[in-house]
Every structure is written in structure tokens, then in C-alpha cells.
Write a protein that holds these residues in place. Structure first.
Motif, mmCIF file in Angstrom:
data_model
loop_
_atom_site.group_PDB
_atom_site.id
_atom_site.type_symbol
_atom_site.label_atom_id
_atom_site.label_comp_id
_atom_site.label_asym_id
_atom_site.label_seq_id
_atom_site.Cartn_x
_atom_site.Cartn_y
_atom_site.Cartn_z
ATOM 1 N N GLY A 29 1.097 -0.942 -0.161
ATOM 2 C CA GLY A 29 0.241 0.645 -0.171
ATOM 3 C C GLY A 29 0.895 1.755 -0.191
ATOM 4 N N ALA A 30 2.150 1.270 0.913
ATOM 5 C CA ALA A 30 2.453 2.231 0.360
ATOM 6 C C ALA A 30 3.450 2.831 -0.484
ATOM 7 N N VAL A 31 3.979 1.619 -0.880
ATOM 8 C CA VAL A 31 4.522 2.311 -2.458
ATOM 9 C C VAL A 31 3.243 2.047 -2.731
ATOM 10 N N LEU A 32 2.396 1.498 -3.567
ATOM 11 C CA LEU A 32 1.238 2.265 -4.582
ATOM 12 C C LEU A 32 0.922 3.646 -4.313
ATOM 13 N N HIS A 33 1.146 4.246 -2.937
ATOM 14 C CA HIS A 33 0.631 5.396 -2.595
ATOM 15 C C HIS A 33 2.004 6.225 -2.712
ATOM 16 N N SER A 34 2.923 6.081 -2.400
ATOM 17 C CA SER A 34 4.194 6.547 -2.578
ATOM 18 C C SER A 34 4.030 7.163 -3.837
ATOM 19 N N GLN A 35 4.550 5.978 -4.679
ATOM 20 C CA GLN A 35 5.248 6.301 -6.231
ATOM 21 C C GLN A 35 4.074 6.366 -7.333
ATOM 22 N N TYR A 36 3.129 5.983 -6.966
ATOM 23 C CA TYR A 36 1.686 6.090 -7.685
ATOM 24 C C TYR A 36 0.133 6.657 -7.280
ATOM 25 N N GLY A 37 0.977 7.923 -6.520
ATOM 26 C CA GLY A 37 -0.999 8.524 -6.049
ATOM 27 C C GLY A 37 -2.007 7.476 -5.730
ATOM 28 N N LEU A 38 -1.943 7.085 -5.331
ATOM 29 C CA LEU A 38 -3.349 5.562 -4.891
ATOM 30 C C LEU A 38 -3.427 6.068 -3.607
ATOM 31 N N SER A 39 -5.003 6.678 -3.605
ATOM 32 C CA SER A 39 -5.384 6.219 -1.857
ATOM 33 C C SER A 39 -5.171 4.926 -1.348
ATOM 34 N N ILE A 40 -5.478 4.744 -0.128
ATOM 35 C CA ILE A 40 -5.456 3.333 0.594
ATOM 36 C C ILE A 40 -5.974 3.625 1.967
ATOM 37 N N THR A 41 -6.976 2.198 1.076
ATOM 38 C CA THR A 41 -7.904 2.317 2.904
ATOM 39 C C THR A 41 -7.682 1.027 2.964
ATOM 40 N N VAL A 42 -7.439 1.088 4.125
ATOM 41 C CA VAL A 42 -6.926 -0.783 5.119
ATOM 42 C C VAL A 42 -8.778 -0.920 5.497
ATOM 43 N N VAL A 43 -8.924 -2.216 5.422
ATOM 44 C CA VAL A 43 -10.318 -2.771 5.819
ATOM 45 C C VAL A 43 -10.051 -4.344 7.053
ATOM 46 N N HIS A 44 -9.897 -3.964 7.721
ATOM 47 C CA HIS A 44 -8.943 -5.007 8.806
ATOM 48 C C HIS A 44 -10.150 -5.426 10.192
ATOM 49 N N THR A 45 -9.925 -6.921 10.406
ATOM 50 C CA THR A 45 -10.643 -6.584 11.467
ATOM 51 C C THR A 45 -10.519 -6.405 12.979
ATOM 52 N N ASN A 46 -11.860 -6.746 13.233
ATOM 53 C CA ASN A 46 -11.042 -6.190 15.243
ATOM 54 C C ASN A 46 -10.316 -6.872 15.536
ATOM 55 N N PHE A 47 -10.234 -8.282 15.546
ATOM 56 C CA PHE A 47 -9.398 -9.314 15.820
ATOM 57 C C PHE A 47 -7.493 -8.616 15.438
ATOM 58 N N ASN A 48 -7.155 -8.465 16.172
ATOM 59 C CA ASN A 48 -5.654 -8.014 15.888
ATOM 60 C C ASN A 48 -5.656 -6.497 14.835
ATOM 61 N N PHE A 49 -6.638 -5.587 15.083
ATOM 62 C CA PHE A 49 -6.644 -4.142 14.921
ATOM 63 C C PHE A 49 -5.763 -3.511 15.269
ATOM 64 N N PRO A 50 -4.286 -2.957 13.809
ATOM 65 C CA PRO A 50 -3.090 -2.527 15.165
ATOM 66 C C PRO A 50 -3.457 -0.675 15.353
ATOM 67 N N LYS A 51 -3.194 -0.809 16.578
ATOM 68 C CA LYS A 51 -2.860 0.009 17.429
ATOM 69 C C LYS A 51 -2.146 1.536 16.735
ATOM 70 N N ASN A 52 -1.308 0.651 16.251
ATOM 71 C CA ASN A 52 -0.539 1.992 14.955
ATOM 72 C C ASN A 52 -0.982 2.241 14.183
ATOM 73 N N GLN A 53 -1.741 3.529 13.626
ATOM 74 C CA GLN A 53 -2.397 2.784 11.754
ATOM 75 C C GLN A 53 -1.752 4.497 11.265
ATOM 76 N N PRO A 54 -0.540 3.844 10.943
ATOM 77 C CA PRO A 54 0.194 4.728 10.121
ATOM 78 C C PRO A 54 -0.137 5.299 8.817
#
Ligand code: UDX
Length: 451
Positions: A29-54
């Protein structure tokens, strides 16, 4: 190469909620955003949902309806099977909303990219008329086995009989039967069912793999023969992406200051990743193997990774005194930084694919003790094909001591180190402009539809 502004869209990433799967999909996702300008949405389970959402990601959580029992079982196959059933409806709601919200400032959904152990995102994307791509976090040498399992069961190779464990797997050179992820796996049928589904790419347009032709060329060619859609090796992503903080556990940065005080290439870094565990006997053998080798080491003992204990309570009496300042034990490391540190001269690993890629990318030779799943396949490639690792078959102090000395101070270790540096150079070339991974990334972006 940047996409023209008219084509910029939103990519919806659906990670498998485990550290070894989350990091590489966020790096993509970071490559697609930084090199190609695409917006990134991450759909994550409640289980193990990251505390950091960079940043630059937008995170959305989805209910997964896992029970406390499912979560505490540490049974990856069971959890994955449940998620594939439980998450379909919640994901349809989330994706449907994202599609409805598109317009104005909000980019339209161009594509769903989902982790290959989960099939529900493909089904939902298909129903909503959105393109999907499958992302795999394992090496091609492992993924190509999936389609062979029914044949191997039919021909009687699976379950693997101990007496045949060193035999070659027909049609799957260089693997032996003991390298297969089903070897010694109780209830292997569950894994086969999961992988059977994982082979079905359905309506997905592309298979994206976090590997490189520099490591996996033949297996990638085999895999391409198995599938009628492009198979693109775009890794190692952690070396292409800008830094992404994706750790689910808190990293202990003090170990870097400790490494700063050690001699160049002198420290053995030891870690078994985010899922594997050891029992008390294995822990004790590891401890004495490390102590007896007299080499400096940085050892990650992840809380909960030693069966029957919280952290280091089961370390043997006299161990701390015998290692003094020579060893440091921590709960979780900034692993990529540790491997890139000039004091780190070896990595004793369970050989998860991320750890393997991270070690190769820094030219750090390995000691390999696979625990389960693809780790045995990775070990076979590391020790037999690329010859950049030394295998420890048994968690036994003498064998460990011998392997550590061999790698860190022996002549053979020096040759292993040289081969690892050569392999690193080949991998580096694949991510440079015009290299195979760089070309595959461009191809991938061109396959993402305009919105
Ligand atoms: C799992 C499987 O076990 C692995 O075989 C598969 O390839 C991916 O999913 P895991 O066991 O966690 O992953 O191993 P690995 O793939 O090596 O991933 C571990 C990740 O955790 C690496 O990116 C590593 O950098 C990170 N890590 C590990 C840390 O950041 N700190 C640590 O102390 C240990």
C-alpha cells in the motif's frame, strides 16, 4: 512512473490479521501511494486491529465475530476458516459504503487487494462489480505446492511417512517430503481445505507476490503455468516502500544502543517470529547452546512464545551469570533495523518468509530452525539451493553450539556469508529501475483500472 491524475483511485487492502501478513500488504500500500499516488484504505478485522494506524492509510475495522476461545486457541487454520465465513457480510457493508461515498474529494474504489489466505473479499468484490487482485506473502516455491496437494494425497505421499521423509517430492524439486508444510501437521486436512480455496483465484485479475525473480524464478514460472492471470513478483517490498510502522507489538529500541557497542558482524540475532513457540525443554537447549557458543547474541523471547510461561521465567538457573554482558534478551525487536546494523553477523531464525527476505536484503547469513508451514520450504531454499544458511534440525545444545560457532567464527561460515552477500546483490538489482520487481510493479499499476 506516475499514473495520470485522471486515473487516481482508491485501493482497498484486506490484510490477514497476523504480523507476518499485515506488514507486507501495508508495504505494498505504501508503495502504491508514494510512487503512484493511489489512496489506500485498509479494512482490517477487529481481531488484532493495529493500535498504530500509520499515514497515509485510512483504517476501517470490521466485525469478525471470533469467540474468545477462537482467539486464545492460537489455531491459525481455525481462525482463518472462521474469518472467511464471518467477515463476508461485514466486508460487503464496508465496501458498499466506500463505493457509495465515492465522488468529490473521495476517490472511487479502483480495486480490492486481499491476502490470499482469505477468499471472502474476492467474492464480495465480484458481487459489487469491483476488480480484485490477490496478494501472497509467501515465496512462489511454497505457493506452487498448493495445486499439487490433491495429486500428492492421491498418490499416497501425504500423509508423509517418517521412513520416506527424506525422499524427493515428485515434480517439486528441490523439496523433500519432510519440507512440505503438512509434514507432522496434526489435522493437516484443515490446511489442505484452506489452501484448496486459496488456489481458487476466482475473478481476481492478478496474483501479486512479495518475492523476486532473483530468488524464485523457476517457481514463479511454474506458478504462471498453473494460472491464467498475471503472476507478478514485486518484492522485497520492505526495501521498496517508505518505512511503515506496522508492528503489532512494542519494539524495544534499546537493543540498537546495545548493538552499537558490539564489534562488527559479531552478534547473532535470534528470533522465531510472531507465531511460532517453543516448549520448556527447547528453551533450555537454546539457552545453553547460545551460552556454550561464547558468541554475543540478541535474543527475542516474545511474551507467550514459551509454552507454560509468561516470558523468561523458565530460563535455566546459572544462565544469566554465564552470559553476563555477552547476551541481551528482549521482548520484541525493531527487526529490520537490527538486521541492518553492522554488528549483526548472523540470524538464527524460524525462517518465516518476511524474516528470510529481511535477512537476505541485509546480507545476513542464517541459522535455520523451521517450526511449521512454509518455514520448512524456505529453509530448504536457504540451505540447499542458495546455500546461505546452516540448518539446526534438533533443538539440542551441542548441535546449536556447533552451528553458532560454524556460522559466526568458522571458515564455512565465512563462505556462507560471502554467498549471502552475492545473493543480496542480486536481490538489490531486482528492485532497481529496470529490475524485474520494478518492472512488475509498473505492470501491476497498469492493471489497476481507472475510476
Ligand atoms: C507467519 C508465518 O509463520 C511465516 O512463515 C509466513 O511466511 C508469514 O506468516 P511469522 O511467523 O511471524 O509469519 O514470520 P515472518 O514471516 O518472519 O514475519 C515476522 C515479522 O515480524 C517480520 O517482518 C519481522 O521483521 C517482524 N519481527 C519479528 C519484528 O519486527 N520484531 C521481532 O522481534 C520479531
Amino acid at each position: 512512473m506516475e499514473k495520470s491524475p485522471g486515473k487516481l483511485g482508491r485501493i482497498v487492502l484486506v490484510p490477514c490479521p497476523a504480523q507476518g501478513h499485515l506488514s507486507p500488504i501495508l508495504q505494498l500500500g505504501a508503495v502504491l501511494h508514494s510512487q503512484y499516488g493511489l489512496s489506500i484504505t485498509v479494512v482490517h478485522t477487529n481481531f488484532n486491529f493495529p493500535k498504530n494506524q500509520p499515514p497515509p492509510f485510512r483504517f476501517i475495522s470490521m466485525p469478525d465475530h471470533l469467540s474468545d476461545e477462537d482467539i486464545s486457541s492460537n489455531d491459525f487454520i481455525n481462525v482463518m476458516s472462521k474469518l472467511n465465513i464471518n467477515c463476508k457480510v461485514p466486508f460487503r457493508d464496508v465496501l458498499g459504503n466506500l463505493v457509495q461515498q465515492a465522488g468529490g474529494e473521495e476517490a472511487g474504489v479502483a480495486c480490492v487487494i486481499y491476502d490470499g489466505v482469505m477468499h471472502f473479499p474476492e467474492e464480495v468484490a465480484r458481487e459489487l462489480g469491483i476488480q480484485s487482485m490477490v496478494f501472497r506473502t509467501l515465496c512462489a516455491g511454497n505457493i506452487r505446492i498448493y495445486k499439487e496437494y490433491p495429486r500428492l494425497v492421491k498418490e499416497g505421499y501425504i500423509p508423509v511417512h517418517e521412513s520416506k521423509s527424506l525422499d524427493d517430492v515428485p515434480g517439486l524439486h528441490p523439496l523433500r517430503l519432510k519440507d512440505l508444510p503438512v509434514y507432522k501437521l496434526k489435522g493437516y486436512e484443515g490446511l489442505l481445505r484452506l489452501l484448496e480455496k486459496a488456489c481458487e483465484t476466482g475473478s481476481s485479475s492478478t496474483i501479486i507476490i512479495n518475492t523476486t525473480e532473483a530468488l524464485d524464478r523457476e517457481a514463479l514460472m511454474e506458478l504462471q503455468k498453473q494460472h491464467h492471470i498475471p503472476v507478478l513478483a514485486v518484492g522485497p517490498l520492505h526495501k521498496i516502500a517508505p518505512p511503515v510502522s506496522s508492528s503489532l507489538l512494542e519494539e524495544d529500541g534499546n537493543c540498537i544502543r546495545w548493538l552499537d557497542k558490539q564489534a562488527k558482524n559479531s552478534v547473532l540475532y535470534v528470533s522465531i517470529g510472531s507465531i511460532a513457540s517453543v516448549d520448556e525443554k527447547e528453551l533450555i537447549e537454546m539457552a545453553w547452546g547460545l551460552a556454550n557458543s561464547k558468541q554475543p547474541f540478541l535474543w527475542v523471547i516474545r511474551p507467550g512464545s514459551v509454552c507454560g510461561s509468561e516470558w523468561t521465567e523458565l530460563l535455566p538457573e546459572g544462565f544469566n551469570e554465564s552470559i553476563r554482558e555477552r547476551g541481551l534478551i528482549i521482548k520484541w525487536a525493531p527487526q529490520k533495523e537490527v538486521l541492518a546494523h553492522e554488528s549483526t553477523g548472523g540470524f538464527w531464525s524460524h525462517c518465516g518468509w518476511n524474516s528470510t527476505l529481511e535477512s537476505i536484503s541485509e546480507g545476513v547469513p542464517m541459522i535455520c530452525t523451521p517450526s511449521f508451514g512454509d518455514q520448512r520450504v524456505n529453509t530448504r531454499y536457504l540451505c540447499h539451493v542458495w546455500k546461505v544458511g546452516i540448518v539446526v534440525e534438533n533443538m539440542e545444545r551441542k548441535e546449536i553450539d556447533k552451528a553458532v560457532r560454524k556460522l559466526m567464527v568458522g571458515e564455512e561460515g565465512e563462505m556462507v556469508r560471502q554467498r549471502m552477500m552475492e545473493l543480496k546483490t542480486r536481490v538489490d538489482c531486482s528492485i532497481k529501475e529496470g529490475g524485474s520487481s520494478d518492472n512488475s510493479l509498473h505492470e501491476l499499476v497498469n492493471l489497476i483500472p481507472s475510476v
